[in-house]
Design a protein around this motif. Sequence first.
Motif, PDB file in Angstrom:
ATOM      1  N   ALA A 129       0.924   6.706  -6.659  1.00  0.00           N
ATOM      2  CA  ALA A 129      -0.322   7.458  -6.862  1.00  0.00           C
ATOM      3  C   ALA A 129      -0.125   8.929  -6.530  1.00  0.00           C
ATOM      4  O   ALA A 129      -0.668   9.811  -7.225  1.00  0.00           O
ATOM      5  CB  ALA A 129      -1.432   6.859  -5.994  1.00  0.00           C
ATOM      6  N   LEU A 130       0.654   9.217  -5.498  1.00  0.00           N
ATOM      7  CA  LEU A 130       0.919  10.607  -5.130  1.00  0.00           C
ATOM      8  C   LEU A 130       1.668  11.336  -6.250  1.00  0.00           C
ATOM      9  O   LEU A 130       1.344  12.478  -6.585  1.00  0.00           O
ATOM     10  CB  LEU A 130       1.740  10.642  -3.836  1.00  0.00           C
ATOM     11  CG  LEU A 130       2.063  12.039  -3.281  1.00  0.00           C
ATOM     12  CD1 LEU A 130       0.775  12.781  -2.926  1.00  0.00           C
ATOM     13  CD2 LEU A 130       2.965  11.915  -2.053  1.00  0.00           C
ATOM     14  N   ALA A 131       2.669  10.661  -6.831  1.00  0.00           N
ATOM     15  CA  ALA A 131       3.409  11.255  -7.948  1.00  0.00           C
ATOM     16  C   ALA A 131       2.494  11.498  -9.145  1.00  0.00           C
ATOM     17  O   ALA A 131       2.571  12.539  -9.809  1.00  0.00           O
ATOM     18  CB  ALA A 131       4.573  10.353  -8.343  1.00  0.00           C
ATOM     19  N   GLU A 132       1.595  10.555  -9.410  1.00  0.00           N
ATOM     20  CA  GLU A 132       0.658  10.684 -10.525  1.00  0.00           C
ATOM     21  C   GLU A 132      -0.305  11.847 -10.313  1.00  0.00           C
ATOM     22  O   GLU A 132      -0.518  12.676 -11.218  1.00  0.00           O
ATOM     23  CB  GLU A 132      -0.130   9.376 -10.683  1.00  0.00           C
ATOM     24  CG  GLU A 132      -1.266   9.420 -11.694  1.00  0.00           C
ATOM     25  CD  GLU A 132      -0.782   9.346 -13.121  1.00  0.00           C
ATOM     26  OE1 GLU A 132      -1.629   9.251 -14.028  1.00  0.00           O
ATOM     27  OE2 GLU A 132       0.442   9.361 -13.345  1.00  0.00           O
ATOM     28  N   VAL A 133      -0.886  11.933  -9.129  1.00  0.00           N
ATOM     29  CA  VAL A 133      -1.837  13.010  -8.833  1.00  0.00           C
ATOM     30  C   VAL A 133      -1.141  14.369  -8.890  1.00  0.00           C
ATOM     31  O   VAL A 133      -1.700  15.341  -9.416  1.00  0.00           O
ATOM     32  CB  VAL A 133      -2.483  12.790  -7.445  1.00  0.00           C
ATOM     33  CG1 VAL A 133      -3.282  14.014  -7.020  1.00  0.00           C
ATOM     34  CG2 VAL A 133      -3.384  11.564  -7.472  1.00  0.00           C
ATOM     35  N   ALA A 134       0.077  14.436  -8.362  1.00  0.00           N
ATOM     36  CA  ALA A 134       0.819  15.704  -8.388  1.00  0.00           C
ATOM     37  C   ALA A 134       1.089  16.144  -9.827  1.00  0.00           C
ATOM     38  O   ALA A 134       0.948  17.333 -10.164  1.00  0.00           O
ATOM     39  CB  ALA A 134       2.133  15.554  -7.618  1.00  0.00           C
TER      40      ALA A 134
ATOM     41  N   TRP B   8       0.830  -1.214   0.000  1.00  0.00           N
ATOM     42  CA  TRP B   8       0.000   0.000   0.000  1.00  0.00           C
ATOM     43  C   TRP B   8       0.860   1.258   0.000  1.00  0.00           C
ATOM     44  O   TRP B   8       0.496   2.268  -0.617  1.00  0.00           O
ATOM     45  CB  TRP B   8      -0.954   0.006   1.190  1.00  0.00           C
ATOM     46  CG  TRP B   8      -0.280   0.083   2.546  1.00  0.00           C
ATOM     47  CD1 TRP B   8       0.051  -0.952   3.363  1.00  0.00           C
ATOM     48  CD2 TRP B   8       0.158   1.288   3.208  1.00  0.00           C
ATOM     49  NE1 TRP B   8       0.660  -0.498   4.501  1.00  0.00           N
ATOM     50  CE2 TRP B   8       0.744   0.871   4.446  1.00  0.00           C
ATOM     51  CE3 TRP B   8       0.114   2.635   2.904  1.00  0.00           C
ATOM     52  CZ2 TRP B   8       1.283   1.773   5.360  1.00  0.00           C
ATOM     53  CZ3 TRP B   8       0.647   3.555   3.808  1.00  0.00           C
ATOM     54  CH2 TRP B   8       1.230   3.134   5.020  1.00  0.00           C
TER      55      TRP B   8
ATOM     56  N   GLY C 134       0.979   3.879  -2.922  1.00  0.00           N
ATOM     57  CA  GLY C 134       0.626   5.230  -2.498  1.00  0.00           C
ATOM     58  C   GLY C 134       1.620   6.269  -2.995  1.00  0.00           C
ATOM     59  O   GLY C 134       1.236   7.368  -3.411  1.00  0.00           O
ATOM     60  N   ILE C 135       2.906   5.925  -2.976  1.00  0.00           N
ATOM     61  CA  ILE C 135       3.925   6.848  -3.489  1.00  0.00           C
ATOM     62  C   ILE C 135       3.727   7.079  -4.983  1.00  0.00           C
ATOM     63  O   ILE C 135       3.806   8.205  -5.474  1.00  0.00           O
ATOM     64  CB  ILE C 135       5.338   6.294  -3.194  1.00  0.00           C
ATOM     65  CG1 ILE C 135       5.615   6.321  -1.686  1.00  0.00           C
ATOM     66  CG2 ILE C 135       6.406   7.090  -3.951  1.00  0.00           C
ATOM     67  CD1 ILE C 135       6.906   5.640  -1.282  1.00  0.00           C
TER      68      ILE C 135
ATOM     69  N   ARG D  90       3.978   1.547  -1.276  1.00  0.00           N
ATOM     70  CA  ARG D  90       4.619   1.697  -2.584  1.00  0.00           C
ATOM     71  C   ARG D  90       3.633   2.233  -3.619  1.00  0.00           C
ATOM     72  O   ARG D  90       3.952   3.136  -4.390  1.00  0.00           O
ATOM     73  CB  ARG D  90       5.211   0.355  -3.028  1.00  0.00           C
ATOM     74  CG  ARG D  90       6.419  -0.059  -2.213  1.00  0.00           C
ATOM     75  CD  ARG D  90       7.093  -1.327  -2.723  1.00  0.00           C
ATOM     76  NE  ARG D  90       6.385  -2.523  -2.294  1.00  0.00           N
ATOM     77  CZ  ARG D  90       5.704  -3.330  -3.096  1.00  0.00           C
ATOM     78  NH1 ARG D  90       5.632  -3.052  -4.390  1.00  0.00           N
ATOM     79  NH2 ARG D  90       5.095  -4.396  -2.617  1.00  0.00           N
TER      80      ARG D  90
ATOM     81  N   TYR E  71      -0.573  19.439 -11.608  1.00  0.00           N
ATOM     82  CA  TYR E  71       0.324  20.453 -12.173  1.00  0.00           C
ATOM     83  C   TYR E  71      -0.062  20.791 -13.608  1.00  0.00           C
ATOM     84  O   TYR E  71      -0.187  21.972 -13.970  1.00  0.00           O
ATOM     85  CB  TYR E  71       1.755  19.925 -12.101  1.00  0.00           C
ATOM     86  CG  TYR E  71       2.710  20.518 -13.100  1.00  0.00           C
ATOM     87  CD1 TYR E  71       3.137  21.844 -12.992  1.00  0.00           C
ATOM     88  CD2 TYR E  71       3.207  19.741 -14.150  1.00  0.00           C
ATOM     89  CE1 TYR E  71       4.016  22.380 -13.921  1.00  0.00           C
ATOM     90  CE2 TYR E  71       4.089  20.271 -15.071  1.00  0.00           C
ATOM     91  CZ  TYR E  71       4.491  21.589 -14.957  1.00  0.00           C
ATOM     92  OH  TYR E  71       5.359  22.114 -15.872  1.00  0.00           O
TER      93      TYR E  71
END
Length: 330
Positions: free
Chosen positions: A294-299, A287, A291-292, A289, A303
Motif C-alpha cells: 500500500a505504501l508503494a501504491e500511495v507513493a 498486515w 502495508g508495504i 506485507r 508522484y
Amino acid sequence: MDIDAFVTAHRPVWDRLDHLVKHRSSLTGTEIDELVELYQRVSTHLSIVRSSSTDALLIGRLSALVARARSAVTGAHTPAWRELIRFVTVSFPVVAYRARWWWLASTAAFLVVSWVIAAWVAANPDVQATIGSPDEIARLVNEDFADYYSEHPAASFASRVWTNNAWISAQMIMYAVVLGLPIPYVLYLNAENVAVSAGLMASRDKLDIFFGLILPHGLLELTAVFLAAAVGMRLGWTVIDPGPRRRLDALAEQGRAVMSVALGLVVVLFVSGLIEAFVTPSGLPTWARIGIGALAEVAFLAYVIGFGRRAERLGESGDIERAPDVAPSA
C-alpha cells in the motif's frame, strides 16, 4: 591581406550572426535560413584570418562566434542528467496524469469483471468442476497458490515476474496501432485469471490467504497494467478524435509521449517484481506485507498526481523538447 580592411568589411556580418545566435530560440524560418548561411560565411572568414593573420584576439573572437553558431545550427546536446530529470518530473507523470480518466475506467472495469467472475465461480460447484477436480482444487487452494511465490529463488523469480508484466504492458501500448481495440480483451483475460483464483479460494474460505498474497505486489503491479491500457486506448482514440489539430500531428505528439510511459513502467514493474519476490512470500505479518504494498501504491499515485498536475498546468504534453514536426522552418 589588409586585416583592418577585412575586419571593417565583414564586421556587420559578424555582428548580425552574433545577434541571431543570441536570439535563436525565437527566430522565424527565414531568420533560421539566414543563420545557417551566415554561419557558413563566417566559418570561411575564420579560415582566411587564421591563414593570413597572427591577431590572436580576432582569431579567438571569430572562433568563439563560429562555435556558438555551430551549436545553434546543429543543436547543442542536452546533458543526460537534464533529460533524466525532465523524464522523471515531466514526461512520465504528465502523460499518466492526462490519461487519468482512461486509467480510472480501466481499473473500474477490471474490478467489476473480476468481482462478477469470482462470485460466479465461488457460488457454483458446477463451474468449479469444469476448472478442476476436487483434489486439484484443494491442492491449488491449500498448497499451490502460496507455493507459487516461494518455489523459485527470489532473484530469478523477480526477473521472471518483471519480464512477464513488462511484456503485458508493452502489448497494451503496442495495440494502439490498431486503435487499442484488443486492449479490453487483454484486460479481460487478466481479470478472468485473477477472478478464477479468487473464486476458488473464496469457495474454501481462503480469501484471507488470497488477499494476503496478492495485495502486497498486486496493488502496484495492476496499477501499472491499467496505466498501460489507459495510454494505449487513449492513443488509439487520438486517431479517431484528434481534436483541433491535424490527425498526424496529434498522433505524432501522443505517440512520442506514450513512449515515456512505456519506459517509466519498466521501473514501476521492477519495483513491483521486487515486492512480489521478496515481500509477498516473506515471513512478515500479513498486515506488514500489505502495508508495504500500500505504501508503494500511495507513493506512486502521489508522484503521478503531484508532478503530473503541475506539468499539465504548465502546458506540458509529455512530448519531447523541440519535437521535429513542430520546429520552426522556412
